[in-house]
Motif scaffolding. Structure first.
Motif, short mmCIF file in Angstrom:
data_model
loop_
_atom_site.label_atom_id
_atom_site.label_comp_id
_atom_site.label_asym_id
_atom_site.label_seq_id
_atom_site.Cartn_x
_atom_site.Cartn_y
_atom_site.Cartn_z
N LEU A 101 -21.34 -16.03 7.39
CA LEU A 101 -20.09 -15.96 8.16
C LEU A 101 -18.90 -15.70 7.25
O LEU A 101 -17.98 -14.94 7.59
CB LEU A 101 -19.89 -17.26 8.95
N ALA A 102 -18.90 -16.34 6.07
CA ALA A 102 -17.80 -16.13 5.11
C ALA A 102 -17.78 -14.70 4.61
O ALA A 102 -16.71 -14.09 4.48
CB ALA A 102 -17.96 -17.10 3.94
N ILE A 103 -18.95 -14.12 4.34
CA ILE A 103 -19.03 -12.72 3.90
C ILE A 103 -18.50 -11.79 4.98
O ILE A 103 -17.73 -10.85 4.70
CB ILE A 103 -20.49 -12.36 3.53
N LEU A 104 -18.88 -12.05 6.22
CA LEU A 104 -18.40 -11.22 7.33
C LEU A 104 -16.88 -11.33 7.48
O LEU A 104 -16.19 -10.32 7.63
CB LEU A 104 -19.09 -11.63 8.63
N LEU A 105 -16.36 -12.56 7.43
CA LEU A 105 -14.93 -12.77 7.65
C LEU A 105 -14.08 -12.26 6.50
O LEU A 105 -13.01 -11.68 6.72
CB LEU A 105 -14.67 -14.27 7.86
N LEU A 106 -14.54 -12.44 5.26
CA LEU A 106 -13.69 -12.19 4.10
C LEU A 106 -13.99 -10.87 3.38
O LEU A 106 -13.25 -10.48 2.48
CB LEU A 106 -13.82 -13.35 3.11
N ILE A 107 -15.06 -10.18 3.76
CA ILE A 107 -15.35 -8.88 3.18
C ILE A 107 -15.42 -7.78 4.23
O ILE A 107 -14.77 -6.74 4.12
CB ILE A 107 -16.67 -8.91 2.38
N VAL A 108 -16.18 -8.03 5.30
CA VAL A 108 -16.41 -6.99 6.30
C VAL A 108 -15.24 -6.85 7.27
O VAL A 108 -14.75 -5.74 7.51
CB VAL A 108 -17.71 -7.27 7.08
N SER B 275 -31.37 -8.21 2.84
CA SER B 275 -30.89 -6.99 2.17
C SER B 275 -29.52 -6.58 2.69
O SER B 275 -28.68 -6.07 1.93
CB SER B 275 -31.90 -5.86 2.38
N VAL B 276 -29.25 -6.81 3.98
CA VAL B 276 -27.94 -6.48 4.55
C VAL B 276 -26.86 -7.38 3.96
O VAL B 276 -25.78 -6.91 3.57
CB VAL B 276 -27.96 -6.61 6.09
N LEU B 277 -27.14 -8.68 3.86
CA LEU B 277 -26.17 -9.61 3.29
C LEU B 277 -25.89 -9.29 1.82
O LEU B 277 -24.75 -9.37 1.37
CB LEU B 277 -26.69 -11.04 3.43
N GLU B 278 -26.94 -8.93 1.09
CA GLU B 278 -26.74 -8.56 -0.31
C GLU B 278 -25.89 -7.30 -0.43
O GLU B 278 -25.00 -7.21 -1.27
CB GLU B 278 -28.10 -8.35 -0.98
N PHE B 279 -26.16 -6.33 0.44
CA PHE B 279 -25.38 -5.09 0.46
C PHE B 279 -23.91 -5.39 0.75
O PHE B 279 -23.02 -4.87 0.05
CB PHE B 279 -25.95 -4.15 1.52
N LEU B 280 -23.64 -6.21 1.75
CA LEU B 280 -22.26 -6.51 2.13
C LEU B 280 -21.54 -7.29 1.03
O LEU B 280 -20.34 -7.09 0.80
CB LEU B 280 -22.24 -7.30 3.43
N THR B 281 -22.26 -8.18 0.35
CA THR B 281 -21.65 -8.93 -0.76
C THR B 281 -21.22 -8.00 -1.88
O THR B 281 -20.10 -8.09 -2.40
CB THR B 281 -22.64 -9.98 -1.31
#
Length: 555
Positions: free
Chosen positions: A31-38, A388-394
């Motif tokens: 959720l943090a990756i989605l909110l603060l990166i995506v 793999s999606v989470l790693e890509f987004l990070t």
């Protein structure tokens, strides 16, 4: 009746919840990756179409394409990025070949100098160029007195020159790493078959190193495209995309038009990031195999002469830029009154941003290192759905231009439910989540080196998964944690492109303060603060090099 098999995603989800603590942590991180990166990137894209303040519209794109200023800014950004990338890659190849094929003390010294621009914000070199070649610069005055030349560095070529020096280490590190890991026997075989070294370089060495060279070129191109500080300081009347984007926000408060320009920065970054991730990953493995005890083919006399000459000239330019900053810090008005002084270090009001930067960078580095370490462990050991999606987004957080991320944060956090604009909290979140990819990749690599049998033995002895992580895994990941901390602290201290949109009078940062002083032509004060910043970041770089040698941690 046969039992219906569950799909892999469902099985992974059920297995993950076998350890609820790690499952909850994974969800929080996702959720943090989605909110603060995506979400910030998506917000910029939606804003460019007017969504959020009005109905869907293409009028902002129409305004962009109907303006000669903005089209000129796009053209200048693309051209400067192409020229900068071409020159940086050429210099990187030359210097990397000299450093990796010559084991002399001089070559090692050159290799160290090549990394010096990492310890400063890129626009520091614009400041040095102004001292040397500005309207009243040292060299400008000499050219005027001797030859009557009326010369100034302000403009397109001044920006290009500053970018070449500022972004050279990024290209050099990738090219040098590729060339140093190549199988030396391939070059020796080419020479044994009668090829000259020039032909060997052209037909064997460079083709085998093409993956690293392409990666370096793409990285430098994206960074040059996203540069806004150099055009602001030394661009003169020439418009560039990122600087116009900044002025649209700060001067015109036109977020929609700034978002349109942001889209033109996102597109090449996204394309290049995907190309690097999926098409250049794990290529050129043949260059690393074998020959571990064999030295690289020494440079012939003609090749070495060429490489040494080009490398020496460029190293002198880099050192000259740093000398100008140091001199500017310790003389009253460089070029006009060169008497020694410490007055630039005495005005405490201009030093407050340095203290704020140290605090913000320290907190961000701790968070980035901890989160990166946890991500590395979870991604390497746990059955996470969509891993793999989470790693890509990070990792995508590292690729997004800072100006785009900064505007995205303003759009997301400048109102309910998250009103954080102008707070230290938002600065910390921005710096943390733009850098967690480095710690994550380091931790994943380290986890692949750790035998899972150690964790199984801990479990057999009665330790639960959480105690095993704290007592067994975490201590083994300490080098990766420290490397992630130092890297984040070092880069956060010199970052400017995203945080310039997020600061307030009470939360100003040192890089932004130096930029403001440079724009106000307060060269002495800007040089003094830059000097202290360089010392701090050099110390951090020394720690990283120590970690690299002691623990094999590679940043």
């Amino acid at each position: 009746m046969t039992k219906r098999k569950s799909n892999p995603f469902t099985r992974a989800w059920k297995n993950l919840w076998a350890e609820p603590g790690f499952a909850i942590l994974t969800i929080i991180l996702a959720l943090a990756i989605l909110l603060l990166i995506v979400v910030p990137v998506v917000a910029v894209l939606l804003k460019s179409f007017g969504i959020g303040s009005e109905t869907l519209t293409f009028s902002h794109y129409k305004d962009f394409f109907s303006s000669s200023t903005y089209l000129g800014a796009l053209r200048n950004s693309i051209l400067s990025s192409i020229v900068t990338t071409t020159v940086v890659i050429f210099l990187s190849i030359v210097l990397a070949l000299y450093v990796t094929r010559s084991r002399s003390l001089l070559s090692r010294f050159y290799g160290g100098v090549a990394l010096l621009p990492l310890v400063t914000p890129p626009f520091i070199f614009s400041l040095s160029l102004i001292i040397l070649l500005g309207r009243n610069g040292l060299i400008t005055n000499l050219l005027s007195d001797w030859f009557g030349w009326d010369f100034s560095i302000y403009g397109f070529w001044g920006v290009v020159l500053a970018q070449i020096i500022g972004y050279f280490p990024m290209g050099y590190m990738l090219v040098e790493s590729t060339l140093s890991s190549m199988n030396p026997s391939l070059e020796h075989a080419s020479r044994d078959l009668g090829s000259s070294q020039w032909r060997t370089l052209r037909k064997v060495t460079l083709p085998l190193a093409k993956s690293g060279i392409i990666k370096a070129a793409m990285l430098v191109f994206v960074m040059a495209m996203a540069d806004f500080s150099n055009p602001l300081i030394i661009g003169g009347s020439n418009a560039f995309l990122s600087s116009e984007m900044y002025l649209a926000v700060v001067g015109q408060h036109n977020m929609e038009l700034a978002a349109v320009m942001g889209v033109f920065l996102i597109i090449p970054s996204l394309i290049i990031f995907i190309f690097q991730t999926y098409f250049l990953k794990d290529t050129n493995l043949e260059t690393i195999s074998g020959g571990s005890g064999e030295s690289n083919a020494p440079l012939s006399k003609s090749v070495k002469g060429f490489m040494t000459t080009i490398s020496t000239l460029f190293v002198l330019v880099i050192l000259g830029m740093f000398v100008m900053v140091v001199l500017g810090a310790f003389v009253k008005i460089i070029g006009i009154d060169n008497s020694f002084t410490l007055d630039h270090f005495k005005d405490q009001s201009d030093w407050e941003p340095l203290y704020t930067s140290i605090i913000v960078s320290f907190i961000s580095a701790i968070l980035a290192a901890v989160i990166g370490m946890l991500q590395g462990y979870l991604f390497a050991r746990k059955p996470i759905p969509g891993k793999s999606v989470l790693e890509f987004l990070t990792l995508f957080g590292l690729a997004v231009p800072g100006t785009v991320m900064g505007i995205g944060y303003v759009l997301i956090f400048n109102g309910p439910p998250f009103f954080l604009t102008g707070t230290v909290t938002l600065l910390v979140l921005n710096m943390t989540f733009r850098k967690i990819g480095v710690g994550m990749e380091n931790s994943i690599s380290k986890m692949h080196q750790i035998d899972s049998g150690m964790e199984e033995a801990s479990s057999d002895l009665g330790a639960g998964p959480y105690r095993t992580f704290l007592r067994v895994v975490a201590p083994l990941l300490t080098p990766s944690f420290v490397a992630g901390f130092v890297y984040t602290f070092m880069t956060a201290m010199v970052s400017i492109s995203s945080v310039v949109f997020l600061i307030s009078p009470g939360t100003n940062l040192v890089a932004v303060q130096i930029l403001n002083l440079a724009e106000q032509a307060k060269v002495g004060m800007a040089s003094a603060i830059s000097f202290v910043l360089i010392v701090i970041v050099l110390f951090c770089m020394g720690i990283l090099k120590f970690l690299e040698k002691r623990f094999g941690v590679k940043i």
